[in-house]
Design a protein around this motif. Structure first.
Motif, PDB file in Angstrom:
ATOM      1  N   MET A  49     -11.891   9.518  -2.944  1.00  0.00           N
ATOM      2  CA  MET A  49     -10.907   9.193  -3.975  1.00  0.00           C
ATOM      3  C   MET A  49     -11.600   8.668  -5.228  1.00  0.00           C
ATOM      4  O   MET A  49     -12.693   8.112  -5.154  1.00  0.00           O
TER       5      MET A  49
ATOM      6  N   ALA B 278      -5.978  11.160  -0.812  1.00  0.00           N
ATOM      7  CA  ALA B 278      -5.432  11.038  -2.171  1.00  0.00           C
ATOM      8  C   ALA B 278      -6.535  11.330  -3.180  1.00  0.00           C
ATOM      9  O   ALA B 278      -7.705  11.025  -2.934  1.00  0.00           O
TER      10      ALA B 278
ATOM     11  N   LEU C  32       0.865  -1.179   0.000  1.00  0.00           N
ATOM     12  CA  LEU C  32       0.000   0.000   0.000  1.00  0.00           C
ATOM     13  C   LEU C  32       0.899   1.225   0.000  1.00  0.00           C
ATOM     14  O   LEU C  32       1.872   1.280   0.754  1.00  0.00           O
ATOM     15  N   CYS C  33       0.583   2.195  -0.832  1.00  0.00           N
ATOM     16  CA  CYS C  33       1.359   3.440  -0.896  1.00  0.00           C
ATOM     17  C   CYS C  33       0.389   4.608  -0.812  1.00  0.00           C
ATOM     18  O   CYS C  33      -0.642   4.606  -1.475  1.00  0.00           O
ATOM     19  N   VAL C  34       0.748   5.576  -0.003  1.00  0.00           N
ATOM     20  CA  VAL C  34       0.002   6.824   0.062  1.00  0.00           C
ATOM     21  C   VAL C  34       1.033   7.931   0.010  1.00  0.00           C
ATOM     22  O   VAL C  34       1.852   8.049   0.926  1.00  0.00           O
TER      23      VAL C  34
ATOM     24  N   LEU D 189      -6.941   6.410  -6.170  1.00  0.00           N
ATOM     25  CA  LEU D 189      -6.384   5.151  -5.698  1.00  0.00           C
ATOM     26  C   LEU D 189      -6.160   4.287  -6.922  1.00  0.00           C
ATOM     27  O   LEU D 189      -7.095   4.012  -7.672  1.00  0.00           O
TER      28      LEU D 189
ATOM     29  N   ASN E 246       2.923  10.514  -8.936  1.00  0.00           N
ATOM     30  CA  ASN E 246       3.675  10.944  -7.760  1.00  0.00           C
ATOM     31  C   ASN E 246       4.757  11.955  -8.150  1.00  0.00           C
ATOM     32  O   ASN E 246       4.976  12.944  -7.461  1.00  0.00           O
TER      33      ASN E 246
ATOM     34  N   PHE F  90      -7.565   4.048   4.252  1.00  0.00           N
ATOM     35  CA  PHE F  90      -7.883   5.220   3.441  1.00  0.00           C
ATOM     36  C   PHE F  90      -9.026   6.061   4.006  1.00  0.00           C
ATOM     37  O   PHE F  90      -9.242   7.179   3.567  1.00  0.00           O
TER      38      PHE F  90
ATOM     39  N   VAL G 164      -6.433   8.276   6.590  1.00  0.00           N
ATOM     40  CA  VAL G 164      -5.224   8.970   6.122  1.00  0.00           C
ATOM     41  C   VAL G 164      -5.581  10.344   5.572  1.00  0.00           C
ATOM     42  O   VAL G 164      -6.541  10.497   4.816  1.00  0.00           O
TER      43      VAL G 164
ATOM     44  N   TYR H 248       1.518   5.077 -10.860  1.00  0.00           N
ATOM     45  CA  TYR H 248       1.821   5.668  -9.553  1.00  0.00           C
ATOM     46  C   TYR H 248       3.071   6.543  -9.653  1.00  0.00           C
ATOM     47  O   TYR H 248       3.085   7.673  -9.171  1.00  0.00           O
TER      48      TYR H 248
ATOM     49  N   TRP I 151       0.914  -4.896   2.802  1.00  0.00           N
ATOM     50  CA  TRP I 151      -0.537  -5.000   2.722  1.00  0.00           C
ATOM     51  C   TRP I 151      -0.917  -6.468   2.781  1.00  0.00           C
ATOM     52  O   TRP I 151      -0.271  -7.312   2.151  1.00  0.00           O
TER      53      TRP I 151
ATOM     54  N   ALA J 252      -2.526   7.396  -4.252  1.00  0.00           N
ATOM     55  CA  ALA J 252      -2.403   6.198  -3.434  1.00  0.00           C
ATOM     56  C   ALA J 252      -2.410   4.980  -4.355  1.00  0.00           C
ATOM     57  O   ALA J 252      -2.950   5.032  -5.461  1.00  0.00           O
TER      58      ALA J 252
END
Length: 168
Positions: free
Chosen positions: A133, A106, A74-76, A109, A151, A99, A102, A147, A83, A158
């Motif tokens: 999201m 984001a 999992l990335c945020v 997702l 990013n 989510f 947090v 991603y 995960w 996310a």
């Protein structure tokens, strides 16, 4: 001599100076163009150390910022964590519950389904949309690339990624 008078003299001197090739050194690109495609690719590879960047994927995990991770991730933003789901059917609102807490939220997702894109359970879709999201469902290889791009653009993104070797 004033600076404005020295500048044209300096430019003429630089233009007339012979070019020396020294082994191991490369000339700077021409200033007549801003960036070539190669320069743009090279700039993308120069990501800040604190920014997550997926570099590779395998059937069992991912390589992120030079570190190999096994299993789902999992990335945020620039936060990375392990995960629990091992297969697509284990993705539930409960497995994505982080989510709902947090912040900042984001804007999107990216759900990496493994090797193949899978239809998302309506309950999972409703949960994701209830957090504010948007949802993008991709195979994990393309999810990791997407991603990276979002990013690097500085967007709050996310990702929930199963390893590429996972299939339904």
């Amino acid at each position: 001599m004033a600076v404005s008078q020295r500048l044209p003299h300096l430019i003429r001197a630089l233009k007339s100076a012979p070019t020396r090739h020294v082994a191991g050194n490369h000339l700077l690109p021409s200033l007549r163009r801003a960036f070539s495609l190669y320069d743009q690719i090279d700039l993308i590879d120069k990501v800040p150390d604190d920014q997550l960047r997926f570099q590779q994927y395998t059937d069992t995990g991912f390589k992120v910022n030079g570190v190999d991770y096994e299993g789902s991730l999992l990335c945020v933003g620039n936060l990375l964590m392990s995960w629990t789901p091992k297969k697509f059917s284990e993705i539930t609102p409960d497995s994505l519950s982080i989510f709902s807490t947090v912040r900042p939220i984001a804007e999107i997702l990216i759900l990496g389904c493994g090797r193949n894109i899978e239809p998302v359970d309506p309950e999972v879709r409703r949960f994701i949309l209830s957090t504010g999201m948007k949802l993008e469902v991709l195979d994990s290889r393309n999810a990791a690339s997407t991603y990276n791009i979002l990013n690097e653009e500085g967007r709050i993104v996310a990702a929930a990624l199963l390893p590429y070797g996972v299939s339904s």
